[in-house]
Design an enzyme around this catalytic site. Sequence first.
Site, PDB file in Angstrom:
ATOM      1  N   GLU A   1     -22.941 -51.109   2.625  1.00  0.00           N
ATOM      2  CA  GLU A   1     -22.885 -51.334   4.063  1.00  0.00           C
ATOM      3  C   GLU A   1     -24.153 -50.756   4.659  1.00  0.00           C
ATOM      4  O   GLU A   1     -24.638 -49.720   4.205  1.00  0.00           O
ATOM      5  CB  GLU A   1     -21.684 -50.629   4.712  1.00  0.00           C
ATOM      6  CG  GLU A   1     -20.354 -51.238   4.388  1.00  0.00           C
ATOM      7  CD  GLU A   1     -19.619 -50.488   3.292  1.00  0.00           C
ATOM      8  OE1 GLU A   1     -20.098 -49.417   2.876  1.00  0.00           O
ATOM      9  OE2 GLU A   1     -18.564 -50.963   2.849  1.00  0.00           O
TER      10      GLU A   1
ATOM     11  N   TYR B   1     -33.104 -54.223   1.183  1.00  0.00           N
ATOM     12  CA  TYR B   1     -31.992 -54.782   0.421  1.00  0.00           C
ATOM     13  C   TYR B   1     -32.170 -56.285   0.204  1.00  0.00           C
ATOM     14  O   TYR B   1     -31.932 -56.796  -0.892  1.00  0.00           O
ATOM     15  CB  TYR B   1     -30.658 -54.498   1.120  1.00  0.00           C
ATOM     16  CG  TYR B   1     -30.365 -53.025   1.328  1.00  0.00           C
ATOM     17  CD1 TYR B   1     -30.703 -52.074   0.365  1.00  0.00           C
ATOM     18  CD2 TYR B   1     -29.758 -52.574   2.482  1.00  0.00           C
ATOM     19  CE1 TYR B   1     -30.436 -50.731   0.553  1.00  0.00           C
ATOM     20  CE2 TYR B   1     -29.476 -51.229   2.683  1.00  0.00           C
ATOM     21  CZ  TYR B   1     -29.826 -50.312   1.718  1.00  0.00           C
ATOM     22  OH  TYR B   1     -29.554 -48.992   1.906  1.00  0.00           O
TER      23      TYR B   1
END
Length: 164
Positions: free
Chosen positions: A118, A130
């Site tokens: 998250e 990411y």
Amino acid sequence: MSSWFSAPQAVEDRQGRSLTLSVVGPAEVEALYPLELAAHSHPMPKSTLLGNLQRYRCAGLRDGERWLAFALVSVVVGEAELLDIVVDPAAQGQGVGRLLLEAVLDQLQGQAERMFLEVRESNDSAIGLYSALGFVEVGVRHGYYPAAKGREDAILMALELDWR
């Protein structure tokens, strides 16, 4: 967990510094907690960090004796979750987080099929990292994070680990 960073490894960052990549355990909580405080707007309590260091896998990067970054990872039934990744604010933007996360992903090969995480929807630099590593958005957790003015959504991201 026997293959989880079984021995410290020398790695080089993009500035040419020789860093040490190694397992981090509960004994390092006093050295790591200042990083947690400096890097997060809403850091976890020290007791929670200690419990996490006792329960989960943790890898870190050091420059000599100074910790630059650490990552906490849970692995359960073929799935990994990046619980926390912290980079010293003085080392952010220098590729330290990417170096650590790539090493963690390498270690997870053969131990997990995918990794979840998250990230605050406002954390553009982390989302960029990411995404560059192949993570894709798979959902949103509304009101997941505490924020200065209420709550902030988390973007849920995943990576299939057979990508390398």
